[in-house]
Design an enzyme around this catalytic site. Structure first.
Site, PDB file in Angstrom:
ATOM      1  N   SER A 152      54.513  19.254  64.121  1.00  0.00           N
ATOM      2  CA  SER A 152      54.005  19.519  65.461  1.00  0.00           C
ATOM      3  C   SER A 152      54.611  20.807  66.038  1.00  0.00           C
ATOM      4  O   SER A 152      54.474  21.872  65.453  1.00  0.00           O
ATOM      5  CB  SER A 152      54.251  18.307  66.357  1.00  0.00           C
ATOM      6  OG  SER A 152      53.427  18.338  67.489  1.00  0.00           O
ATOM      7  N   ASP A 211      48.467  15.091  64.283  1.00  0.00           N
ATOM      8  CA  ASP A 211      49.865  15.490  64.475  1.00  0.00           C
ATOM      9  C   ASP A 211      50.800  14.941  63.394  1.00  0.00           C
ATOM     10  O   ASP A 211      50.817  13.743  63.109  1.00  0.00           O
ATOM     11  CB  ASP A 211      50.311  14.968  65.846  1.00  0.00           C
ATOM     12  CG  ASP A 211      51.546  15.665  66.378  1.00  0.00           C
ATOM     13  OD1 ASP A 211      52.542  15.741  65.643  1.00  0.00           O
ATOM     14  OD2 ASP A 211      51.505  16.132  67.530  1.00  0.00           O
TER      15      ASP A 211
END
Length: 260
Positions: A41, A153
């Protein structure tokens, strides 16, 4: 004399991931060279810029100039609120359009296959596509379609990708954990609801997970929101201060490795 290869695992944490800049700054000032990086991320975003050769001073300028509204390319919310094209363009520009395998520092970028739950690690191919996948916070960004997969993510499966830098060949692993949950009373936007929910879930996963890093750096970020870029300088300073406190331990790890 042979030197140990130092791997840096940069964890997710939304805006709090800017503390990674402070971590990198401290390591650089103390002449501790990072040989490889893995990121999930925001850790993937920061790691990609650094691996492309940008110094921390340049990255700080980019962070301070960041305006979330300029990169919020809203769409009709079917799979997510944001298309993510503007972020992809930003990454493409600052990594000079290079593929991952041509960056100055070896880089691993973590994403999650939404359909299988599999952890996907990018070691080659488009940097901007891989980072776009890694930052695809469920419910906020539209998942990234790539190589026949629907990706979200990286923090969903591996918030602090220590195992990735280990697999890349690191002898000593330094991890930067920015997952501390902010205690907040009011969510003013749907983004806040999603981010706080993810923070709570993943903070619990990290808390109960054995993270096999030689050095764990945990900046003091409890008062900062993962969805707000209002305290950039303070978050960077927190990362630098936390790393400064660990320098002697890092040096000892290096010395012990050389003496083994």
């Amino acid at each position: 004399m042979a030197k140990p290869k130092i791997g840096l695992a940069l964890g997710s944490g939304g805006a709090r991931g800017l503390a990674h800049l402070g971590v990198l700054s401290s390591l650089h000032k103390h002449q501790i060279e990072v040989d490889m990086i893995a990121g999930s991320s925001m850790g993937a975003l920061v790691g990609s810029f650094y691996a492309a050769g940008h110094d921390v001073a340049t990255m700080k300028k980019v962070a301070k100039a960041f305006k979330r509204r300029l990169y919020a390319d809203y769409t009709v919310p079917k799979l997510g609120f944001l298309k993510g094209d503007r972020v992809r363009q930003l990454v493409h520009a600052y990594t000079f359009g290079k593929p991952i395998e041509e960056l100055q520092i070896p880089l691993g970028i973590v994403a999650c296959d939404l359909q299988t739950g599999e952890k996907i690690v990018f070691r080659k191919g488009s940097v901007s596509d891989a980072v776009r996948a890694s930052i695809s916070i469920p419910g906020i960004f539209i998942p990234q379609r790539l190589d026949g997969r629907l990706l979200v993510d990286g923090a969903v499966v591996d918030r602090i990708p220590v195992s990735v830098v280990k697999d890349m060949g690191a002898d000593i692993i330094i991890a930067s954990d920015v997952s501390r949950v902010r205690k907040t009373e009011t969510a003013v936007h749907i983004f806040d609801v999603i981010m706080q929910s993810m923070d709570i879930l993943q903070n619990e996963l990290v808390r109960h997970q054995t993270i096999a890093a030689d050095i764990m750096i945990r900046p003091s970020l409890e008062t900062y929101s993962s969805s707000s870029f209002a305290n950039i300088e303070e978050m960077i300073s927190a990362g630098e201060e936390a790393t400064n406190r660990m320098i002697s331990k890092i040096r000892k790890e290096i010395e012990n490795w050389e003496g083994s």
